[in-house]
Motif scaffolding. Sequence first.
Motif, short mmCIF file in Angstrom:
data_model
loop_
_atom_site.label_atom_id
_atom_site.label_comp_id
_atom_site.label_asym_id
_atom_site.label_seq_id
_atom_site.Cartn_x
_atom_site.Cartn_y
_atom_site.Cartn_z
N SER A 25 0.84 -1.21 0.00
CA SER A 25 0.00 0.00 0.00
C SER A 25 0.87 1.25 0.00
N ASP A 45 -1.27 6.65 4.33
CA ASP A 45 -0.51 5.41 4.52
C ASP A 45 -0.57 4.94 5.96
N LEU A 94 -3.97 3.42 6.59
CA LEU A 94 -4.09 2.10 5.96
C LEU A 94 -3.29 1.05 6.72
#
Length: 386
Positions: free
Chosen positions: A26, A366, A369
């Motif tokens: 990711s 980020d 996530l």
Amino acid sequence: MRFLDSLRRLDAYPKIDNEFSIRTISGAALTLISTIVIVALVIGEINAYLSPNISEELFVDTTREYKLKINLDFTIPRISCDYVSLDAQDSTGEQHLHIEHNIYKRRLDLQGNQIEEPKKEDIQASTKRIASTEAPATTTTKPACGSCYGAAKNESQCCNTCQEVIDAYRERKWNPNVEDFEQCKNSNDGSVEGKAFSEGCHIYGTMEVNRVEGRFHIAPGKSFSINHIHVHDVQPYSSSRFNTTHKINTLSFGEQFGFGTTRPLDGLTVEATEGAMMFQYYIKIVPTMFVPLQGPTLYTNQFSVTKHQKSVTAMSGETGMPGIFVNYELSPLMVKFTEKRNSLGHFATNVCAIIGGIFTVAGIIDSLLFTSIHVIKRKIELGKAS
């Protein structure tokens, strides 16, 4: 060493050992997306920096020394060039004096194809012919003296051509009927049908007039002046027979530049629904000054327009004459456009804001996530995921 240790404490960018850093898919995807977005925005910012900034000002116009340049390009598809006149007048109705112009007429067929090469048009003062009353010079053979059909000023005046008969009638302020004149029977002026309605006309070019309120018009019939009154003679036709359908290919006042409303009428086609239609365009001209980064200052004009049309046949009861009439009025205010270079500091600030802002937002996304995925994995490992 103590000084270096104290200085090290001011580091706002603490480093993390690679052994403790975690690389994720990711994070890699966010890095690629962020890089693409940064590159696109920076390129846009570079283009904006290289493009001049235009500032606009409004002030009272005091630059009255230069003339007004009129650029026109009209197509009249249903009236011959021989029966179309272009005249320019000031606000009092008098002809503009000392007009500098390059106006041309090009004959067209009814399909719009060129018949012959264009010819320069004369739009100086209206025709005002006065027949000579002086006795002709003595010659061996005395030429025949044509009749003026009662319009002669004296017994010695002769009318040997169709135009001389018409001019004599105009001096008397009479309405000539060319079909009754012997001089006109074999001339183009006296032809009942002729070419008046079997051809079209393309009128184009430029003219420079004094910077005062005025008008110009394109109308059927030959123009002339009687006692300072401007009239058009459409004989031997009725004015209701003239179809004033027209197309404005170009109409502007002054030089062209890449923005502003300098040509709002370009490409306009107007159909006359009946004969003897009078089309009037009321134009408000706003003087405009353009100061580029390089090169001389450009003086031009923007304008707004209001259109009006009416039928001027005898049955309609309206006054006027068929044709295209353009009335223009100058605004006392001037618009000034100035090109300016963009600030390098402003460019650098924007680039830093783009890079820093996107990396910051990407870092927040980020982190969210990573934390969410880690929590979900922990629940799955503990068997608490539902």
